[in-house]
Design an enzyme around this catalytic site. Sequence first.
Site, PDB file in Angstrom:
ATOM      1  N   ASN A   1       0.804  -1.220   0.000  1.00 46.17           N
ATOM      2  CA  ASN A   1       0.000   0.000   0.000  1.00 46.17           C
ATOM      3  C   ASN A   1       0.836   1.270   0.000  1.00 46.17           C
ATOM      4  OD1 ASN A   1      -2.608   1.598   0.745  1.00 46.17           O
ATOM      5  ND2 ASN A   1      -1.168   2.077   2.391  1.00 46.17           N
TER       6      ASN A   1
ATOM      7  N   LYS B   1       1.885   3.420 -11.142  1.00 44.95           N
ATOM      8  CA  LYS B   1       0.691   2.642 -10.843  1.00 44.95           C
ATOM      9  C   LYS B   1       0.298   1.728 -12.000  1.00 44.95           C
ATOM     10  CE  LYS B   1       0.018   3.914  -6.627  1.00 44.95           C
ATOM     11  NZ  LYS B   1       0.207   2.930  -5.535  1.00 44.95           N
TER      12      LYS B   1
ATOM     13  N   TYR C   1       3.417   9.256 -11.277  1.00 43.69           N
ATOM     14  CA  TYR C   1       2.519   8.414 -10.491  1.00 43.69           C
ATOM     15  C   TYR C   1       1.728   7.459 -11.387  1.00 43.69           C
ATOM     16  CZ  TYR C   1      -1.134   7.382  -6.998  1.00 43.69           C
ATOM     17  OH  TYR C   1      -2.009   6.761  -6.140  1.00 43.69           O
TER      18      TYR C   1
END
Length: 287
Positions: free
Chosen positions: A85, A160, A156
């Site tokens: 996470n 991801k 990002y």
Amino acid sequence: MGRVVVVTGAGQGLGRAHAHAFAAEGYDVVVNDVAAAADAVAAEITAAGGSAIASAGDVADWDYAAALVATAVERFGDLHVLVNNAGIVRDRMLVGMGEREWDEVLRVDLKGHFCPLRHAAAHWRAQAKAGRPVSGRIVNTSSGAGLLGSVGQGNYSAAKAGVLGLTIVAAAELGRYGVTVNALAPAARTPMTEAVFAHMRAVEGAEFDAMAPENVSPLVVWLGSAEAGGVTGRVFEVEGGRIGLADGWRSGPRRERGRRWKVAEAGKAVIDLVAEAEPPPPVYGAG
């Protein structure tokens, strides 16, 4: 002995919610984050009657990631679930983004998934080769930015999207050892997203905060359970009271020639294919 889970980036936001949710279901929880945050969440869980220890460290550090897995095994006797996470953002438009902003995000958000995954997988492979039953679960954290892209978040979005690629490869490789690997694309209010979602509260009633990170955790806990052994290589979009399954890239319309294409022919084929295909979903923040 009960099931044991490691949750990375569990000092706040989604990770904290996941750690509490696992503890409420009787799991032994290893809370990873920076020292003060990890200690605080582990103390909260213990005070509520759960079982948790803190482990402070950098999940993108190879040696620490190995130690994190070892800590779970040594303290609680085994490891059953890894929830990746931990993540950061360094938002900037691409033309203004520097090398450091790119490297930091890719390091934490992508390498920080790979390192714990790699060491957990090695633990489970060793168990399987020794003839012991394995019920390993990995839940990775992607984002809508990884699925669709997000303006101002090229670093990002790339990290991801990389998590999604890592997930499907790990699911294919680790299934033989009794390990499932799935990913989430959650939408929730966290310290990274609170500016975006601060206004989105109680949309389904005064008692329901649709953007609360706790809404995501029940799915994470189920994916970590022994009952989830038949689900792997999947990506789930989660927001409020909604769970959806996201499909990856699939082959669309095509043209075929029994020879090499000429430039003009290739151009016409592209125009025809684009006209036939469904338009892609818009990038977040575009237009």
